[in-house]
Scaffold this motif. Structure first.
Motif, mmCIF file in Angstrom:
data_model
loop_
_atom_site.group_PDB
_atom_site.id
_atom_site.type_symbol
_atom_site.label_atom_id
_atom_site.label_comp_id
_atom_site.label_asym_id
_atom_site.label_seq_id
_atom_site.Cartn_x
_atom_site.Cartn_y
_atom_site.Cartn_z
ATOM 1 N N GLY A 43 0.798 -1.214 0.000
ATOM 2 C CA GLY A 43 0.000 0.000 0.000
ATOM 3 C C GLY A 43 0.832 1.266 0.000
ATOM 4 N N ALA A 44 2.145 1.108 -0.219
ATOM 5 C CA ALA A 44 3.067 2.244 -0.251
ATOM 6 C C ALA A 44 3.765 2.287 -1.604
ATOM 7 N N SER A 45 4.387 3.422 -1.893
ATOM 8 C CA SER A 45 5.249 3.525 -3.073
ATOM 9 C C SER A 45 6.683 3.329 -2.593
ATOM 10 N N LEU A 46 7.258 2.195 -2.939
ATOM 11 C CA LEU A 46 8.582 1.818 -2.427
ATOM 12 C C LEU A 46 9.655 2.079 -3.485
ATOM 13 N N PHE A 47 10.751 2.646 -3.036
ATOM 14 C CA PHE A 47 11.885 2.951 -3.911
ATOM 15 C C PHE A 47 13.122 2.284 -3.313
ATOM 16 N N PHE A 48 13.565 1.228 -3.963
ATOM 17 C CA PHE A 48 14.641 0.398 -3.429
ATOM 18 C C PHE A 48 15.999 0.913 -3.908
ATOM 19 N N LEU A 290 11.895 -4.470 4.369
ATOM 20 C CA LEU A 290 10.645 -4.851 3.713
ATOM 21 C C LEU A 290 9.788 -5.689 4.652
ATOM 22 N N ALA A 291 10.414 -6.601 5.388
ATOM 23 C CA ALA A 291 9.658 -7.403 6.355
ATOM 24 C C ALA A 291 8.999 -6.507 7.402
ATOM 25 N N ALA A 292 9.717 -5.472 7.830
ATOM 26 C CA ALA A 292 9.162 -4.548 8.825
ATOM 27 C C ALA A 292 8.006 -3.739 8.244
ATOM 28 N N ILE A 293 8.119 -3.351 6.970
ATOM 29 C CA ILE A 293 7.023 -2.628 6.307
ATOM 30 C C ILE A 293 5.788 -3.529 6.206
ATOM 31 N N LEU A 294 6.002 -4.788 5.815
ATOM 32 C CA LEU A 294 4.883 -5.717 5.670
ATOM 33 C C LEU A 294 4.211 -5.995 7.014
ATOM 34 N N ARG A 295 4.971 -5.962 8.100
ATOM 35 C CA ARG A 295 4.404 -6.179 9.431
ATOM 36 C C ARG A 295 3.667 -4.934 9.931
ATOM 37 N N ASN A 296 4.065 -3.762 9.451
ATOM 38 C CA ASN A 296 3.504 -2.491 9.947
ATOM 39 C C ASN A 296 2.938 -1.654 8.788
ATOM 40 N N ASP A 298 0.269 0.042 8.262
ATOM 41 C CA ASP A 298 -0.411 1.299 8.534
ATOM 42 C C ASP A 298 0.558 2.476 8.624
ATOM 43 N N ILE A 299 1.791 2.215 9.037
ATOM 44 C CA ILE A 299 2.783 3.288 9.158
ATOM 45 C C ILE A 299 3.155 3.839 7.784
ATOM 46 N N PHE A 300 3.191 2.954 6.786
ATOM 47 C CA PHE A 300 3.742 3.321 5.485
ATOM 48 C C PHE A 300 2.695 3.474 4.381
ATOM 49 N N ARG A 301 1.453 3.082 4.639
ATOM 50 C CA ARG A 301 0.423 3.118 3.597
ATOM 51 C C ARG A 301 0.256 4.531 3.036
ATOM 52 N N GLY A 302 0.293 4.617 1.707
ATOM 53 C CA GLY A 302 0.121 5.896 1.035
ATOM 54 C C GLY A 302 1.351 6.785 1.024
ATOM 55 N N LYS A 303 2.447 6.288 1.557
ATOM 56 C CA LYS A 303 3.672 7.082 1.663
ATOM 57 C C LYS A 303 4.676 6.694 0.567
#
Length: 324
Positions: A43-48, A290-296, A298-303
């Motif tokens: 649910g986020a825009s991720l830039f690796f 990435l594992a931390a983003i997938l676990r959380n 709500d923190i990163f959604r839409g960001k």
């Protein structure tokens, strides 16, 4: 270890700028990749930011190169030495080889063979120790007494932190409008470099760290307000087993928004996702954010989130999901 003379001075953003110029001939400006699948999943825009494509296969080539090429001729003549679970050691060996000076690396006997082989392949000497911080530091003290080499600490070194800061400096040039950046945390060199760079030039970007649940001393330190060090944690993320030190703790306590943990199965699953969906090789430590983003989510959604992929040095004979 705790005497005042052992505490180096804090680096500044000016040191990052100088480091970027100094190391430019010896490191890559690594690419930023995206994945529509992982964006949809999180649910986020991720830039690796892909430091797995860096020289020596890891971001640590930045800090190591800054330290080695910043030495005077007299200092360089005695060579360099460090203790490392792998990536810093092989990166220091790479940088030392480019300068034509000796390098000795104290490594846990349990470190991936691929990383030991890489140290040797770059011309470095490996001295093995037990898989604990106390053993690592004791054996290293013997090496320095024997060689007189310049100690380049894997992360508690202002030269190294300034070098690591060049990664996020590139990232904000490559991607506009980031809301957050997340990187793995062990000793905290990359996270500290990220803080050192972003706090003056992009203070609106939130800085997160990802850490294995089974080696969560940084997260516990963050919540306690002082350093808590585990001597020999066990985690698949072998690059994240070391504790914070005074320099990195300064940046973590003052600039990090939060430290998020992930379980072992979650780390392996995230690593598999990147291999399968992005078609790139990353090591377990690199999968922790990435594992931390997938676990959380709500923190990163839409960001818009910068994800620092710290390395790709994997022992293909010991993949965490078993042999195919």
């Amino acid at each position: 270890m705790n005497s005042p003379v052992s505490s180096p001075a804090l680096p500044t953003y000016a040191d990052v700028v100088a480091a970027h110029e100094r190391i430019a001939p010896f490191v890559h400006r690594t690419p930023v990749l995206t994945s529509a699948y992982l964006d949809a999943l999180t649910g986020a825009s991720l830039f690796f930011k892909c430091e797995n494509f860096q020289k020596a296969g890891a971001f640590k080539a930045r800090g190591a190169s800054n330290a080695v090429f910043g030495l005077s001729a007299e200092q360089a003549g005695k060579g360099v030495a460090t203790h490392s679970s792998g990536n810093h050691g092989l990166s220091l060996s790479y940088a030392a080889g480019r300068r034509g000076i000796p390098c000795t690396v104290v490594m846990p006997r349990t470190a991936p063979q691929a990383k030991k082989d890489a140290v040797k392949g770059y011309g470095g000497r490996v001295v093995e120790c037990e898989a604990s911080t106390s053993s690592r530091e004791a054996v290293f003290a013997e090496v320095v007494a024997e060689t007189g080499a310049e100690f380049v600490h894997p992360y508690n070194d202002p030269r190294v932190i300034a070098g690591q800061g060049t990664c996020s400096r590139e990232l904000v040039e490559q991607v506009e409008g980031l809301d957050a950046v997340i990187a793995p945390i062990g000793g905290g060199g990359m996270v500290s470099g990220t803080c050192l760079t972003l706090s003056p030039i992009a203070p609106g970007i939130r800085i997160y760290a990802g850490e294995p649940e089974q080696a969560d001393d940084a997260a516990r330190s963050f919540r306690a307000g002082h350093i808590i060090a585990d001597d020999s944690p066990e985690t698949v993320a072998d690059g994240l087993k070391v504790p914070l030190k005074e320099l990195t703790w300064h940046f973590v306590k003052n600039h990090v928004t939060d430290i998020l943990t992930a379980g072992e199965d979650e780390i392996v699953a995230a690593m598999q996702l990147v291999w399968k969906r992005m078609k790139i090789v990353i090591e377990p430590s690199s999968a922790v954010p990435l594992a931390a983003i997938l676990r959380n989510p709500d923190i990163f959604r839409g960001k818009r989130v910068g994800v620092i992929v710290t390395g790709g040095n994997v022992d293909l004979e010991r993949l965490p999901w078993g042999r195919s």
